[in-house]
Write a protein that holds these residues in place. Structure first.
Motif, PDB file in Angstrom:
ATOM      1  N   UNK A 237      14.578   2.543   3.101  1.00 29.68           N
ATOM      2  CA  UNK A 237      15.864   1.892   3.354  1.00 29.68           C
ATOM      3  C   UNK A 237      15.824   0.519   2.696  1.00 29.68           C
ATOM      4  N   UNK A 238      16.950  -0.186   2.727  1.00 25.32           N
ATOM      5  CA  UNK A 238      17.003  -1.498   2.077  1.00 25.32           C
ATOM      6  C   UNK A 238      16.121  -2.513   2.790  1.00 25.32           C
ATOM      7  N   UNK A 239      15.752  -2.246   4.055  1.00 27.26           N
ATOM      8  CA  UNK A 239      14.971  -3.194   4.845  1.00 27.26           C
ATOM      9  C   UNK A 239      13.533  -2.751   5.082  1.00 27.26           C
ATOM     10  N   UNK A 240      13.087  -1.733   4.379  1.00 24.34           N
ATOM     11  CA  UNK A 240      11.728  -1.224   4.557  1.00 24.34           C
ATOM     12  C   UNK A 240      11.072  -0.995   3.201  1.00 24.34           C
ATOM     13  N   UNK A 241       9.761  -1.221   3.162  1.00 30.86           N
ATOM     14  CA  UNK A 241       9.006  -0.950   1.950  1.00 30.86           C
ATOM     15  C   UNK A 241       7.680  -0.313   2.329  1.00 30.86           C
ATOM     16  N   UNK A 242       7.335   0.774   1.643  1.00 28.29           N
ATOM     17  CA  UNK A 242       6.054   1.445   1.831  1.00 28.29           C
ATOM     18  C   UNK A 242       5.274   1.392   0.532  1.00 28.29           C
ATOM     19  N   UNK A 243       3.960   1.362   0.640  1.00 29.00           N
ATOM     20  CA  UNK A 243       3.088   1.426  -0.525  1.00 29.00           C
ATOM     21  C   UNK A 243       1.959   2.402  -0.253  1.00 29.00           C
ATOM     22  N   UNK A 244       1.577   3.132  -1.281  1.00 29.49           N
ATOM     23  CA  UNK A 244       0.490   4.104  -1.212  1.00 29.49           C
ATOM     24  C   UNK A 244      -0.568   3.723  -2.234  1.00 29.49           C
ATOM     25  N   UNK A 245      -1.829   3.767  -1.812  1.00 32.45           N
ATOM     26  CA  UNK A 245      -2.951   3.544  -2.712  1.00 32.45           C
ATOM     27  C   UNK A 245      -3.891   4.734  -2.673  1.00 32.45           C
ATOM     28  N   UNK A 246      -4.276   5.244  -3.835  1.00 31.27           N
ATOM     29  CA  UNK A 246      -5.127   6.434  -3.941  1.00 31.27           C
ATOM     30  C   UNK A 246      -6.254   6.174  -4.935  1.00 31.27           C
ATOM     31  N   UNK A 247      -7.491   6.374  -4.482  1.00 31.50           N
ATOM     32  CA  UNK A 247      -8.626   6.298  -5.412  1.00 31.50           C
ATOM     33  C   UNK A 247      -8.839   7.700  -5.988  1.00 31.50           C
ATOM     34  N   UNK A 248      -8.130   8.015  -7.050  1.00 33.88           N
ATOM     35  CA  UNK A 248      -8.156   9.355  -7.614  1.00 33.88           C
ATOM     36  C   UNK A 248      -9.305   9.558  -8.587  1.00 33.88           C
ATOM     37  N   UNK A 249      -9.982   8.466  -8.992  1.00 29.04           N
ATOM     38  CA  UNK A 249     -11.075   8.589  -9.933  1.00 29.04           C
ATOM     39  C   UNK A 249     -10.570   8.795 -11.354  1.00 29.04           C
ATOM     40  N   UNK A 250     -11.409   9.391 -12.162  1.00 29.63           N
ATOM     41  CA  UNK A 250     -11.098   9.573 -13.579  1.00 29.63           C
ATOM     42  C   UNK A 250     -10.343  10.877 -13.815  1.00 29.63           C
ATOM     43  N   UNK A 251      -9.198  11.006 -13.163  1.00 29.53           N
ATOM     44  CA  UNK A 251      -8.343  12.187 -13.317  1.00 29.53           C
ATOM     45  C   UNK A 251      -6.901  11.703 -13.456  1.00 29.53           C
ATOM     46  N   UNK A 252      -5.986  12.558 -13.906  1.00 33.53           N
ATOM     47  CA  UNK A 252      -4.581  12.139 -14.006  1.00 33.53           C
ATOM     48  C   UNK A 252      -4.014  11.751 -12.648  1.00 33.53           C
ATOM     49  N   UNK A 253      -2.921  11.002 -12.688  1.00 33.44           N
ATOM     50  CA  UNK A 253      -2.266  10.584 -11.455  1.00 33.44           C
ATOM     51  C   UNK A 253      -1.910  11.777 -10.588  1.00 33.44           C
TER      52      UNK A 253
END
Length: 278
Positions: A237-253
């Motif tokens: 929503x306009x008043x919320x923000x989420x962030x995701x962090x992933x340690x995927x290593x040496x592979x595509x996103x």
């Protein structure tokens, strides 16, 4: 015939949990982000159901919180976690048991789940979230961006010098938004590492003025590899923000799928929402 069960605290009857017909197969190249609006979850029946799922330790922690809105956030986060994990394994939501690492991050203790099923949780006043991934470090954060106070006063204390310079160079109306972008991203990283604020926030930096993808860099003391990481932000929503962090290593996103849910409810577009035990 399905049997019923009763919550001993509220006296509310619930349909006994039944394994879902089709478990979700989580591929190694995917991450799933589930979120729920607290307002939609807070009917008396649903809250009683969620309480009935908690372990004794979770009940004790719930009662330690002084304020009702904090209790509600904790309860809904635990319910979302339990129902979400039961989408991936033939385990009743009430049967999951958890442990915490030395920094307090919750992890699956038992029963047996799909190998290397990982999760991370986040909560705000209006929304709770659960990130699920396979065999990688994963972190999620959510923040209310309309909260009172001048949050940019925290910039010099917690952000790296490059982040401070980039933020201060923005027009004043944009600085607050940038603060929350950086804060949620930083939280997603330290939560994925499972070390919380024991990692100084100024020892790693995000570059947000370049075209995507979001880039991170590290102070050598952290001994981390920037190219191993993938980050993404979402605005429910306009008043919320989420962030995701992933340690995927040496592979595509990884492909990140996002879905709104209500723990314990199947939402049918053609009928009313149905409260069930899964």
């Amino acid at each position: 015939m399905n049997s019923n069960c009763k919550d001993p605290v509220s006296g509310v009857n619930f349909q006994a949990w039944q394994p879902p017909g089709d478990l979700i197969a989580l591929a190694s190249g995917e991450a799933h982000l589930w979120y729920a609006w607290t307002e939609k979850c807070c009917t008396p029946r649903r809250l009683a159901r969620y309480r009935s799922l908690l372990s004794e330790q979770e009940h004790q922690r719930l009662e330690c919180f002084r304020f009702d809105h904090i209790k509600r956030e904790y309860l809904l986060t635990r319910a979302l976690c339990r129902f979400t994990l039961s989408r991936y394994a033939n385990v009743s939501p009430s049967a999951w048991q958890f442990r915490t690492n030395e920094f307090g991050r919750p992890e699956i203790a038992s029963p047996d789940a799909p190998p290397s099923l990982r999760f991370n949780l986040a909560n705000a006043t209006s929304l709770v979230a659960c990130l699920v991934a396979f065999d990688i470090d994963a972190g999620v954060d959510v923040e209310e961006t309309n909260r009172e106070g001048e949050v940019t006063d925290l910039v010099d204390r917690y952000f790296s010098q490059s982040e401070v310079r980039a933020l201060r160079a923005l027009p004043l109306p944009e600085q607050r938004r940038r603060f929350f972008q950086l804060w949620t991203l930083k939280e997603s990283y330290i939560k994925a590492r499972g070390m919380g604020l024991s990692i100084p926030l100024e020892q790693f930096s995000f570059e947000l003025d370049e075209p995507p993808p979001i880039r991170i860099s590290f102070d050598p003391v952290l001994e981390d590899v920037a190219t191993d990481w993938q980050f993404q932000t979402f605005a429910p929503s306009v008043d919320l923000l989420m962030a995701v962090g992933l340690r995927r290593g040496n592979v595509p996103d990884l492909r990140i799928s996002v879905a709104e849910t209500i723990p314990g409810v199947v939402v049918d577009r053609f009928q009313n929402d149905k409260d069930i035990a899964y």
